[in-house]
Write a protein that holds these residues in place. Structure first.
Motif, mmCIF file in Angstrom:
data_model
loop_
_atom_site.group_PDB
_atom_site.id
_atom_site.type_symbol
_atom_site.label_atom_id
_atom_site.label_comp_id
_atom_site.label_asym_id
_atom_site.label_seq_id
_atom_site.Cartn_x
_atom_site.Cartn_y
_atom_site.Cartn_z
ATOM 1 N N PRO A 1 0.944 -1.706 0.050
ATOM 2 C CA PRO A 1 0.152 0.002 0.236
ATOM 3 C C PRO A 1 0.566 1.300 -0.271
ATOM 4 N N VAL A 2 2.577 1.112 0.574
ATOM 5 C CA VAL A 2 3.117 2.025 0.652
ATOM 6 C C VAL A 2 3.978 1.696 0.026
ATOM 7 N N PRO A 3 4.083 2.225 -1.316
ATOM 8 C CA PRO A 3 5.350 0.963 -2.567
ATOM 9 C C PRO A 3 6.603 2.152 -2.154
ATOM 10 N N SER A 4 7.156 3.458 -0.914
ATOM 11 C CA SER A 4 8.139 4.244 -0.898
ATOM 12 C C SER A 4 8.442 4.254 -0.295
ATOM 13 N N LEU A 5 9.716 3.938 1.453
ATOM 14 C CA LEU A 5 9.255 4.926 2.793
ATOM 15 C C LEU A 5 10.876 6.121 2.063
ATOM 16 N N PRO A 6 10.894 7.181 2.430
ATOM 17 C CA PRO A 6 11.779 8.348 2.217
ATOM 18 C C PRO A 6 12.345 8.791 3.278
ATOM 19 N N ARG A 7 13.736 8.793 3.328
ATOM 20 C CA ARG A 7 14.006 9.031 4.157
ATOM 21 C C ARG A 7 15.770 10.122 3.920
ATOM 22 N N MET A 8 16.039 10.744 5.086
ATOM 23 C CA MET A 8 17.740 11.611 4.578
ATOM 24 C C MET A 8 18.394 11.485 5.822
ATOM 25 N N VAL B 1 13.196 3.861 0.683
ATOM 26 C CA VAL B 1 13.374 2.665 0.458
ATOM 27 C C VAL B 1 12.081 2.169 -0.115
ATOM 28 N N SER B 2 12.686 0.607 -1.086
ATOM 29 C CA SER B 2 11.506 0.490 -1.943
ATOM 30 C C SER B 2 10.793 -1.187 -1.606
ATOM 31 N N PRO B 3 10.000 -0.833 -0.634
ATOM 32 C CA PRO B 3 9.175 -2.139 -0.662
ATOM 33 C C PRO B 3 8.814 -3.138 -1.532
ATOM 34 N N ASN B 4 8.751 -2.524 -2.521
ATOM 35 C CA ASN B 4 8.303 -3.658 -3.615
ATOM 36 C C ASN B 4 9.445 -4.417 -3.985
ATOM 37 N N THR B 5 10.357 -4.290 -3.800
ATOM 38 C CA THR B 5 11.670 -4.471 -4.712
ATOM 39 C C THR B 5 11.563 -5.614 -3.527
ATOM 40 N N ASN B 6 11.831 -5.925 -2.358
ATOM 41 C CA ASN B 6 11.774 -6.754 -1.642
ATOM 42 C C ASN B 6 10.575 -8.127 -1.626
ATOM 43 N N HIS B 7 9.387 -7.705 -2.169
ATOM 44 C CA HIS B 7 8.180 -8.109 -1.593
ATOM 45 C C HIS B 7 8.377 -9.307 -3.322
ATOM 46 N N TYR B 8 9.934 -9.196 -4.384
ATOM 47 C CA TYR B 8 9.337 -9.443 -5.541
ATOM 48 C C TYR B 8 10.932 -10.379 -6.054
ATOM 49 N N SER B 9 11.483 -10.112 -4.181
ATOM 50 C CA SER B 9 12.656 -11.098 -4.670
ATOM 51 C C SER B 9 13.062 -12.449 -4.427
ATOM 52 N N PRO B 10 13.352 -12.797 -5.609
ATOM 53 C CA PRO B 10 13.408 -14.527 -6.147
ATOM 54 C C PRO B 10 14.450 -15.539 -5.350
ATOM 55 N N ASP B 11 15.314 -14.813 -4.374
ATOM 56 C CA ASP B 11 16.074 -14.856 -3.465
ATOM 57 C C ASP B 11 15.391 -15.086 -1.546
ATOM 58 N N HIS B 12 14.683 -14.591 -2.046
ATOM 59 C CA HIS B 12 13.486 -14.848 -0.800
ATOM 60 C C HIS B 12 12.037 -15.511 -1.578
ATOM 61 N N TRP B 13 11.610 -15.357 -1.969
ATOM 62 C CA TRP B 13 10.270 -15.842 -2.296
ATOM 63 C C TRP B 13 10.542 -16.558 -4.082
ATOM 64 N N THR B 14 9.812 -18.156 -3.554
ATOM 65 C CA THR B 14 8.975 -18.568 -4.829
ATOM 66 C C THR B 14 8.048 -18.453 -5.978
ATOM 67 N N ASN B 15 8.881 -17.821 -6.890
ATOM 68 C CA ASN B 15 7.761 -17.763 -8.168
ATOM 69 C C ASN B 15 7.393 -16.460 -7.503
ATOM 70 N N PRO B 16 8.226 -15.179 -7.529
ATOM 71 C CA PRO B 16 7.419 -13.972 -6.689
ATOM 72 C C PRO B 16 6.299 -13.501 -7.284
ATOM 73 N N PRO C 1 5.025 -4.775 4.987
ATOM 74 C CA PRO C 1 3.726 -3.753 4.237
ATOM 75 C C PRO C 1 3.424 -2.632 5.081
ATOM 76 N N PHE C 2 4.017 -2.774 5.812
ATOM 77 C CA PHE C 2 3.954 -1.518 7.144
ATOM 78 C C PHE C 2 4.803 -1.249 7.948
ATOM 79 N N GLY C 3 6.100 -1.193 6.816
ATOM 80 C CA GLY C 3 7.168 -0.987 7.562
ATOM 81 C C GLY C 3 7.956 -1.189 8.415
ATOM 82 N N GLY C 4 8.977 -0.648 9.283
ATOM 83 C CA GLY C 4 9.659 -1.644 10.031
ATOM 84 C C GLY C 4 10.151 -0.678 11.090
ATOM 85 N N GLY C 5 11.037 -1.186 12.031
ATOM 86 C CA GLY C 5 12.058 -0.398 12.357
ATOM 87 C C GLY C 5 10.844 0.229 13.226
ATOM 88 N N ALA C 6 11.658 1.462 14.237
ATOM 89 C CA ALA C 6 10.530 2.316 15.229
ATOM 90 C C ALA C 6 9.244 3.529 14.286
#
Length: 479
Positions: free
Chosen positions: A352-359, A379-394, A418-423
């Protein structure tokens, strides 16, 4: 061979990217000069961040909004987990993949601040929880947590249930409709009832226009208030929302209501700290936006995949019908295992939030690459969600990947986020997930819906993801 030439020669083929128009293919495959972001300090042993500026002034802003996920995956394949690109008149470092994400969101040396968000949305979501940093963020989150306990969640869901049942039932049946817009109106009605104790429909159209304006303004290319432009609409929307919540605040301060607005007015931290009036207004504007926009996106994605995969729709419907006709409580919702799997997979396929900006607030490094202070990052959550190193047939819809015995989401702490991460992980993620589950439960027990076999949902990434055609489905009432 130079590093820049090596990168140019390993650009992936575009055969995996569905671009039927030749002009789209040419736009995405346009070659730009590869340059360093900044020279690493002598003797540091760090590598420079490589990337390209894209088109003059606009950079890759249009590409990113037009192609969304395909653009993110293409850049990752071309440059790897740390790269930079031009967009919105500045250089943005893109940090993709679970390892790069972990370095940024865990943020052990506090080198990354929320100033990245403020670049885009400060004017519209001033001092919302997501825009606060470090100790101030911790203080506000600690106070706000009082409004998101499990007991409060159970109350919120009891308030949402009759709104969702009545709203879903009113859609009618045996017709084609643009489901996204019905879901958006319904999730705003839920947010109004649960967050403000406001009856469905009251002031809904004006509030909806204001929220749409503020969200879309974040990616305005012309960032001055030109009449009729998105930036001007965002500023107007912010004024409407400030006025609305400010007018309601005195009565909420006096009341002991069970809605979120009242809860924020009376929330206290362990040390007795409480929110000022300005704090409450700022947090309400941000939370109302986050609650109904992300719930709309997620429920749209779930509805789409259930339409495309009727065997999963029938499996989920059987569990919902088995609950009987009573409005489900929190415990009943938690028993809907199939919906749980489908929702998680929908969140993976469409964050739902495909980018997480930081400075960066000081010189730092990510995976051995040098980032100077003052660098805008994403930070790009979408890329993580389609990583073939972590997901079968992503790219495949496969909810069973979240079932016990597989749990591909456990392959890395940030493989599924999908909900971000960290603090700054989403404070309302449990409410949002259960709201979507409650909404889909009502749809399943009331309707069967479908899309043509060759239909493919296309998302508009101008701001948060929105179905280009509004998600056109055929809805048929069960009884």
């Amino acid at each position: 061979m130079t590093v820049a030439r090596a990168i140019r020669e390993r650009v992936p083929p575009l055969t995996a990217i569905p671009l039927p128009r030749a002009v789209d293919r040419r736009l995405l495959d346009q070659r730009w000069p590869v340059r360093e972001l900044a020279a690493p300090p002598p003797g540091s042993g760090l590598a420079p961040v490589l990337g390209d500026a894209g088109a003059p002034v606009l950079g890759h802003a249009i590409d990113s909004m037009r192609f969304g996920l395909d653009f993110a995956l293409h850049r990752y394949a071309k440059y790897g987990p740390v790269s930079w690109m031009g967009a919105f008149g500045q250089r943005i470092v893109v940090l993709a993949g679970p390892d790069a994400t972990q370095a940024v969101l865990v943020n052990r040396d506090k080198a990354f601040s929320q100033e990245g968000w403020r670049v885009f949305i400060e004017r519209f979501f001033h001092r919302g929880l997501m825009l606060l940093d470090f100790e101030e963020h911790h203080l506000h989150r600690r106070i706000m947590q009082e409004a998101f306990t499990r007991d409060k969640l159970a109350v919120y869901l009891r308030q949402a249930a009759p709104v969702l049942r009545a709203g879903v039932s009113a859609w009618g049946g045996d017709r084609r409709l643009r489901l996204y817009w019905l879901l958006k109106r319904l999730t705003l009605d839920v947010a109004s009832r649960v967050f403000m104790d406001m009856p469905p429909g009251a002031d809904a159209e004006a509030l909806n226009r204001a929220f749409v304006g503020t969200v879309r303004a974040a990616t305005a290319l012309v960032r001055v208030p030109v009449p009729g432009g998105r930036w001007a609409a965002g500023l107007h929307g912010r004024r409407v929302l400030e006025r609305y919540f400010t007018e309601k605040l005195p009565s909420k301060r006096r009341s002991g209501g069970a809605d979120l607005f009242s809860a924020l007015c009376h929330a206290r931290g362990d040390d007795g700290a409480e929110f000022t009036d300005d704090d409450v207004v700022n947090h309400m504007i941000f939370l109302m936006m986050a609650a109904h926009d992300t719930a709309t996106i997620t429920s749209s994605a779930v509805a789409y995949h259930l339409a495309k995969h009727p065997e999963w729709q029938e499996r989920a419907r059987a569990e919902s019908l088995a609950l009987g006709g009573d409005l489900p409580d929190l415990e009943a919702l938690e028993s809907l295992r199939t919906l749980d799997l489908v929702i998680k997979e929908a969140l993976r396929l469409t964050a739902p939030v495909p980018s997480l900006p930081r400075m960066t607030v000081r010189d730092t490094e990510v995976l051995g690459h040098y980032l100077p202070a003052g660098t805008l990052c994403n930070v790009s959550p979408n890329t993580n969600h389609y990583s073939p190193d972590h997901w079968t047939n992503p790219h495949a819809f496969d909810p069973e990947r979240f079932a016990e015995g597989r749990r591909e989401d456990k392959s890395h702490r940030f493989a599924w986020m999908p909900f971000g991460g960290g603090a700054h992980k989403c404070i309302g993620m449990h409410f949002g997930t259960n709201e979507v589950k409650l909404l889909m439960h009502e749809m399943l027990r009331t309707y069967r819906w479908s899309v043509p076999e060759d239909y493919r949902l296309k998302w508009d990434y101008v701001s948060l993801p929105v179905p280009v055609d509004g998600l056109t489905v055929h809805l048929k009432r069960l009884r």
